[in-house]
Design a protein around this motif. Structure first.
Motif, PDB file in Angstrom:
ATOM      1  N   UNK A 265      38.688  45.476  42.189  1.00 35.44           N
ATOM      2  CA  UNK A 265      38.437  46.502  41.317  1.00 35.44           C
ATOM      3  C   UNK A 265      37.718  46.240  39.897  1.00 35.44           C
ATOM      4  N   UNK A 266      36.625  47.090  39.623  1.00 37.61           N
ATOM      5  CA  UNK A 266      36.206  47.010  38.390  1.00 37.61           C
ATOM      6  C   UNK A 266      36.283  48.261  37.472  1.00 37.61           C
ATOM      7  N   UNK A 267      36.335  47.961  36.220  1.00 38.15           N
ATOM      8  CA  UNK A 267      36.235  49.318  35.294  1.00 38.15           C
ATOM      9  C   UNK A 267      34.898  49.772  35.019  1.00 38.15           C
ATOM     10  N   UNK A 268      33.909  49.275  35.511  1.00 38.77           N
ATOM     11  CA  UNK A 268      32.647  49.908  35.481  1.00 38.77           C
ATOM     12  C   UNK A 268      32.462  51.094  35.903  1.00 38.77           C
ATOM     13  N   UNK A 269      31.969  52.127  35.266  1.00 40.45           N
ATOM     14  CA  UNK A 269      31.889  53.559  35.824  1.00 40.45           C
ATOM     15  C   UNK A 269      30.851  53.750  36.952  1.00 40.45           C
ATOM     16  N   UNK A 270      29.797  52.910  36.844  1.00 38.30           N
ATOM     17  CA  UNK A 270      28.990  52.695  37.911  1.00 38.30           C
ATOM     18  C   UNK A 270      28.341  51.475  37.932  1.00 38.30           C
ATOM     19  N   UNK A 271      27.180  51.197  38.538  1.00 40.55           N
ATOM     20  CA  UNK A 271      26.811  49.685  38.735  1.00 40.55           C
ATOM     21  C   UNK A 271      25.243  49.982  38.775  1.00 40.55           C
ATOM     22  N   UNK A 283      35.129  51.868  51.162  1.00 45.64           N
ATOM     23  CA  UNK A 283      34.260  50.971  50.096  1.00 45.64           C
ATOM     24  C   UNK A 283      34.512  51.888  48.810  1.00 45.64           C
ATOM     25  N   UNK A 284      34.051  50.849  47.887  1.00 47.54           N
ATOM     26  CA  UNK A 284      33.800  51.225  46.281  1.00 47.54           C
ATOM     27  C   UNK A 284      32.262  51.418  46.174  1.00 47.54           C
ATOM     28  N   UNK A 285      31.838  52.586  45.495  1.00 47.57           N
ATOM     29  CA  UNK A 285      30.515  52.692  45.327  1.00 47.57           C
ATOM     30  C   UNK A 285      30.173  51.580  44.172  1.00 47.57           C
ATOM     31  N   UNK A 286      31.185  50.940  43.500  1.00 45.47           N
ATOM     32  CA  UNK A 286      31.049  49.727  42.624  1.00 45.47           C
ATOM     33  C   UNK A 286      30.929  48.533  43.259  1.00 45.47           C
ATOM     34  N   UNK A 287      30.901  48.299  44.626  1.00 43.47           N
ATOM     35  CA  UNK A 287      31.226  47.115  45.052  1.00 43.47           C
ATOM     36  C   UNK A 287      30.180  46.019  44.644  1.00 43.47           C
ATOM     37  N   UNK A 288      28.963  46.501  44.502  1.00 43.56           N
ATOM     38  CA  UNK A 288      28.158  45.220  43.774  1.00 43.56           C
ATOM     39  C   UNK A 288      28.613  44.643  42.429  1.00 43.56           C
ATOM     40  N   UNK A 289      29.261  45.229  41.860  1.00 42.66           N
ATOM     41  CA  UNK A 289      30.118  44.963  40.490  1.00 42.66           C
ATOM     42  C   UNK A 289      29.057  44.477  39.476  1.00 42.66           C
ATOM     43  N   UNK A 290      27.792  44.941  39.635  1.00 43.35           N
ATOM     44  CA  UNK A 290      26.684  44.689  38.790  1.00 43.35           C
ATOM     45  C   UNK A 290      26.848  45.446  37.405  1.00 43.35           C
ATOM     46  N   UNK A 291      26.723  45.144  36.255  1.00 39.22           N
ATOM     47  CA  UNK A 291      26.646  45.813  34.784  1.00 39.22           C
ATOM     48  C   UNK A 291      25.446  46.939  35.196  1.00 39.22           C
TER      49      UNK A 291
END
Length: 464
Positions: A265-271, A283-291
């Protein structure tokens, strides 16, 4: 103040802060847990733009040299992807970095002669074993041992064609449409190659592109261990020589760590990469976790004076096409609007326009029609750039009707896009500096309203 009252105030403040952090965007208490882009060890590096001369003599030809550094004692693999200025990936290759290693890539050597780094250095006295990274794939030694030291000639010819004319011959790299090969980049003429570069920390050496689903499910890693810079060199020849450089854009994984494909889990709204991440219920659309990168910038400009000061801007913009884009879709990245650009002179006079950019990345001169005309005789000032293009079409169209059972398909209407701006100030065509423009909102900030709406406010009345 009574001790009991002080304690109650501290407890209330603590609860308020906890509530804010649990529901809002990433905080800045933990340096990883932030949307603020800074020069710090990262999981992805971005070269926003490059130009390379593919004609003429090497000693007078313009080139760009990228350096990538591994700041950790563990071996790392950096996946380098070269994109056209319409955001089409033309080639990807892997650099094996031993602990505390540094490797350089001369883009002209790569584009002209197909030279890519394939050497694996003997580990230094402070680094760990060359195959000791626990997050690397079990096949890493075999995969990385198969890398070719040179790009095959046929592929190299099409790479040059894509980066110069924007269209391949189809002999080695083909992306066809009904009329033949698709236009996948701008036409810069036969002598100039242009585009941008991404560099990611990955689990193995493979030819997988960032547009592929498997890149995120089995290869991309999340350790913030890479730093890097670039130098753009134009040797002296018919014109004065010039060189400039700056750090690459450092994009951190939030949170960092873990094997490829791990769902954290990341709290980034998108990546940064979520235009390409899997559209799968598991999957999560933020799977890459990049800022995510910001969309609003402030950039200095100078033009004129006896010293012939001039300004250009390297402007990288997130394309609208997703990983599933067809060959004929990339033309959409050649006409992306920007919300608003305001040009201020040194006496606060302002002119504004809404620009449309003809590529996802470019080096634009301050005198070009992309920017508002100056309204005075001042030789300097600054630009307010709201470069938001309205968001990725993947979210406004493809995901909007993907399925009622996938919450993120309907609950994530991203209406803001990612951008980056680098300022190039120079004089007499030979002295200069390059530096990143100041971002006025980070990647987690909602889309900015226009300056006109800011002036009239919510009441509809003009504010002083």
């Amino acid at each position: 103040m009574p001790r009991t009252l002080l304690l109650l105030l501290l407890l209330s403040a603590s609860r308020l802060m906890s509530a804010t952090w649990s529901t809002g965007s990433p905080s800045t208490t933990n340096n990883d847990d932030s949307c603020d882009i800074s020069v710090a060890p990262a999981a992805t590096l971005l070269l926003p733009y490059f130009e390379v001369d593919v004609g003429g003599k090497p000693e007078t030809a313009r080139t760009t040299v990228i350096s990538v550094i591994n700041v950790s004692p563990l071996p790392q693999i950096a996946r380098v992807t070269v994109w056209t200025d319409w955001a089409y990936p033309v080639i990807t290759f892997s650099i094996v970095l031993t602990g505390y290693d540094v490797e350089a890539v001369d883009l002209r050597d790569m584009i002209m002669r197909g030279v890519i780094p394939t050497r694996v250095d003997a580990r230094g006295p402070m680094s760990l074993g060359n195959f000791g990274n626990p997050n690397h794939a079990a096949t890493v030694a075999q995969d990385c041992g198969r890398r070719m030291p040179h790009v095959p000639v046929g592929v190299l010819n099409d790479i040059r064609a894509l980066l110069t004319r924007g269209k391949s011959s189809g002999a080695a790299l083909s992306c066809p449409v009904a009329e033949g090969e698709a236009q996948l980049g701008g036409d810069h003429g036969p002598a100039t190659a242009a585009g941008y570069v991404t560099i990611d920390v990955v689990a193995t050496c493979a030819p997988t592109l960032p547009t592929s689903t498997s890149y995120y499910t089995s290869e991309l890693l999340f350790d913030n261990v890479l730093t890097g810079d670039y130098v753009s060199v134009r040797p002296s020849g018919a014109m004065n020589g010039y060189a400039g450089g700056s750090p690459l854009v450092h994009i951190r994984a939030v949170p960092e760590g873990g094997p490829a494909g791990s769902i954290v889990n990341t709290r980034l709204p998108f990546t940064f990469y979520d235009r390409f991440t899997p559209m799968d219920a598991t999957m999560s659309h933020t799977i890459d976790r990049r800022q995510p990168l910001p969309s609003v910038f402030a950039a200095r400009w100078i033009s004129g004076t006896k010293s012939d000061f001039q300004t250009t801007y390297v402007i990288w913009r997130e394309a609208v096409t997703a990983g599933t884009a067809a060959c004929g879709d990339y033309v959409q990245n050649s006409a992306m609007p920007a919300a608003e650009i305001v040009r201020f002179d040194e006496h606060e006079n302002a002119s504004t326009n809404i620009a449309t950019f003809s590529s996802a990345t470019a080096n634009a001169a301050i005198q070009s029609t992309t920017f508002p005309a100056i309204v005075s005789q001042d030789a300097g000032g600054w630009l307010y750039m709201n470069l938001n293009n309205g968001g990725s079409q993947r979210y406004s169209a493809s995901r909007a009707g993907y399925g009622a059972g996938i919450v993120r398909a309907t609950a994530y209407p991203r209406n803001v896009s990612q951008n980056w701006v680098t300022v190039n100030l120079f004089a007499e065509d030979r002295y200069g500096v390059n530096y990143d423009a100041a971002w006025l909102s980070n990647g987690c900030t909602p889309a900015a309203v226009s300056t006109k709406r800011q002036r009239i406010g919510l009441t509809g009345k003009s504010n002083p």
